[in-house]
Scaffold this active site. Sequence first.
Site, PDB file in Angstrom:
ATOM      1  N   LYS A  78       0.692  -1.222  -0.141  1.00 33.59           N
ATOM      2  CA  LYS A  78       0.040   0.072  -0.179  1.00 33.59           C
ATOM      3  C   LYS A  78       1.010   1.394   0.036  1.00 33.59           C
ATOM      4  CE  LYS A  78      -3.906   1.954   2.599  1.00 33.59           C
ATOM      5  NZ  LYS A  78      -4.926   1.941   3.831  1.00 33.59           N
ATOM      6  N   SER A 159      -9.942   2.594   2.739  1.00 34.91           N
ATOM      7  CA  SER A 159      -8.703   3.384   1.902  1.00 34.91           C
ATOM      8  C   SER A 159      -7.934   2.320   1.208  1.00 34.91           C
ATOM      9  CB  SER A 159      -7.950   3.957   2.846  1.00 34.91           C
ATOM     10  OG  SER A 159      -7.276   3.357   3.594  1.00 34.91           O
ATOM     11  N   SER A 183     -10.450   0.158   7.128  1.00 33.25           N
ATOM     12  CA  SER A 183      -9.826   0.332   5.700  1.00 33.25           C
ATOM     13  C   SER A 183      -9.187  -0.784   5.052  1.00 33.25           C
ATOM     14  CB  SER A 183      -8.740   1.600   5.877  1.00 33.25           C
ATOM     15  OG  SER A 183      -9.349   2.713   5.465  1.00 33.25           O
TER      16      SER A 183
END
Lengths: 493, 488, 100
Positions: A78, A159, A183
Amino acid sequence: MTDLTNLTVAQIRDGHRAGDFSAVEVAEAFNANVAGAKALNAFIVETPEHALAAAKAADADRSAGTLKPLSGVPIGMKDLFATNGVQTTAASHMLEGFVPRYESTVSAKLWDAGCGMLGKLNLDQFAMGSSNETSYFGNVISPWKRNDGGNAALAPGGSSGGSSSAIAARLCPAATGTDTGGSIRQPAAFVGISGIKPTYGRCSRWGIVAFASSLDQAGPMARDVMDCAIMLENMAGFDPKDATSLDMAVPNWEAALSSDLKGKKVGIPKEYRLEGIDPDIDAMWDAGIAMLKDAGAEVVEISLPHTKYALPAYYIIAPAEASSNLARYDGVRYGLRDLPQGAGLQDMYAATRADGFGPEVKRRIMIGTYVLSAGFYDAYYTQAQKVRTLIARDFEQAFASCDVILAPTAPSAAFGLGEKTADPLSMYLNDVFAVPASLAGLPAMSVPAALNREGLPLGLQIIGKAFDEQGVLNAGLAIEERAGFNARAEKWW
Amino acid sequence: MSDYRIKGETGEWEVVIGLEVHAQVTSNAKLFSGAATAFGAEPNTQVSLIDAAMPGMLPVPNRECIRQAVRTGMAIEAQINKWSRFDRKNYFYADLPQGYQISQLYHPLVGEGSLTIAADEKAGIPGDKVIGIERIHVEQDAGKLMHDQHPTMSYVDLNRSGVALMEIVSRPDMRSPAEAGAYVRKLRSILRYVGSCDGNMEEGSMRADVNVSVRKPGDEFGTRTETKNVNSVRFVMAVIEGEAKRQVELIESGGTVVQETRLYDPDRNETRSMRSKEDAHDYRYFPDPDLLPLELDDAFLAECRESLPELPDAKRARYLAAGISPYNADVLTAEVEAARWFDTLLEAGAKPVAAANWVTSELFGALNRMGRDISDSPVSPAHAAELLGLVADGTISGTIAKAVFEKMLESGDAAGVIVERDGLKQTSDTGAIEAEIAKILTANADKVEQYKGGKEALFGFFVGQTMKAMQGKANPQVVNELLKKALG
Amino acid sequence: MSIDQATVRKIASLARIAISDAEAAAMEGELNGILGWVEQLGEVDVTGVEPMTAVIPNHLRLRDDVVDADPLTGGNRRDDVLANAPAPQHGFFGVPKVIE
């Protein structure tokens, strides 16, 4: 030969160890999938050379008999984790072109364990969002489509939307995520994969671009529960550089995996039965309860009376922390600098931050600034932190009568891109089931449990006691084995 | 009570002063990172990724900085809070990389304490006065801006960014520039005794924010102004004097004092408003979520207490009890290095009163002349003790001692060696002295007559002549006795 | 309580985010929507409840006073610190001239 990109982390690790294939073959297969999936926009930066270099090292280590725990496994990172020499943006214009000279603790641990990096995964800007529509680098598209014959592009959740989309589309077998208010879990649920947010403090926050410090926690996302256990073992651990890091040994979660839940009690929180909720969600939840009973668990009803207040408390605490955490992005030392003609220092700040932050980030900074400002601090922030105490207490009391809690991960399946962007509040409400565990710092995971009537995945959430990731993983495994979820998105990209 | 007053057109005004002193904590590394704190390094070399506020960086507090602040709190007999917290103070400035300063607002490490400033008639402090200290908290220093290196740019150096400071906040208990000066000096002395701050005001290790207001005696407190970053005792006093006058003139001409931040310009000796910093300060303090509450255990506190040295007040009391004059006791205890040197001298066996006189006159005089600090005195306490011992046991006279001391300064030799080598031992050999006396009386028969005729002041003349003849080595007491006998 | 556009501008100024009038107008509605919603927290009886300080039982560890023990937390890495600077100047960070 089997498609290597269909293998799980455990299968790649074990197959490589056994000599069934080389790590270079694995890396090349995933690199090719990544290169062929631009339409998903899951990556901000692709790093095929990093994956290949790690693969070559893994193959050499195999010859030398010095294999590491995750030798030969390429993963996605990420783009919230600082990676030495590789652009790290938090999906913002503010950090476009920022190349750190340091490596986050979690990513460093994974490289030390033998992983290679396929690329930096897209996300909601500064991890603020539930649909991956706030990224400066464009929306991530879910590989899933509704079965209505339409072609609506769906949100991969947020997210960690790049992570979820990439795993579901077989662009990587596993990826890192971060979870501040759902998330990891919500995007995992949206695309039919697994993801676990461990106890707050298990994974070091050092080198992860901060959103809300008291909530941020890294965790893995992967296709099944075992892979989550394997990845988490290699991400967690005490870090003296993070003052909130837990000084505890990392358990061998993989080895202790067991779906036998005899003697375990599963709590069903009555407050999570929302009025007017999608009947598919309720049906999945009931099915999940049956599965855990089948695995030997006893099911008890519990009460988490302050559930209703979790989301509003979260939307005070997280923006407050964010407004301060994001003050460092000022155009002085790194990142974007917007210096209008003749501007002074303070004008430079205002222009840089207006230009470098997207609308959702600005919105949260504004809320956070307001709730901390003179005259409002006690009414908003102190009140929210007191409510947070009550929410944590609710869980503590509930865990006196159960070992894990079962609930839906999200109140809906994946929604279409653009469906919720006009109304920030409706977007926030998508995290209603995820946020309470975040506020209490508890381990929680999502496992895929069913498809809804539109043919989209739904996830079940298991919340555990502090430090009891094992209990969470085991209950997840019990569901995984019984749900037999093996649906996957048909390739269209 | 101080009788310091500003005389205005409408009568006399009293000045009310409170000081916030920022003292740099003595430590190797910064408050939340492992970067060095040394003064004068190349720009941005003592900056960690944490101090530069790189994305994802986290603070971990330095134990030594906490320990020094606790020891300082104990030295002013303050309440030590076993549970405290760090808060963020949010504002934007180029010298503040995080966009917030990690400080302590709601739960400081050190609570209520006090220190005593000594009476000083000459300065208008009629008696000892206790000045309240509200709190001490620990916080990060900011970086430094340079404005004169480039036509359109300022330069940022973050070497100081993150260095630990103690903010020591007094009560508004001072009423004159002299009291404020005495407070800063006393505080500096205590910090240096404790070893928690080097007190070097020139290098910025100690700066004061000076809060001043005026009122008619007996009235409520007036509105105060805060003059930031004043870096010497003299300037602190000048700021108070100037600011009090300015406020009185302002009020008497119909104006009102506004609560504001001001800056002192030493070249013009005046303060001016810092309007640039006036944009509705709202620091949005909240607990730093990167840090847990700071909890101190009893063992930590016990170690802090046990490691405290004897402090100035206790030392002064001990010196007074040993018979040392108040003036000498003040001079000897003001600076920790002098006090330590003096204590070593006492430990080496020197008699307190004679030693105090000798140190404050002979030693300090010599060091002054040479432009040296006591910490690099060419004469060690052990050598000094030997010298004083030779005077005390009558081996040499005070006069000879002065000469021996000069030779010690030049050569670095021990007193005994010099006395032996140069044959400076005092003699009590009555035969030799009587022989010289006889010669002198014979040579000065007229004066002997006059003396016997009642001019007793001439006795000193005979003593002088005898000492001169004996080259200063005669024991003065013996000379006196023998002369008295010879002159009948 | 609801906020007006002047308040929106004041918050934006505190947060150092330049906003246009149109943005301020749009934000007024959005912020009021969110703030109106979070205000339901006021209903909760928090008598005797302490604000959350540490979400998981843990205590603050302190570091040893050692310089540059770990390059990740130590100094002496000016090149790394300045590597991404928009206006590096002879080992300093350059910013528009600040007038005190």
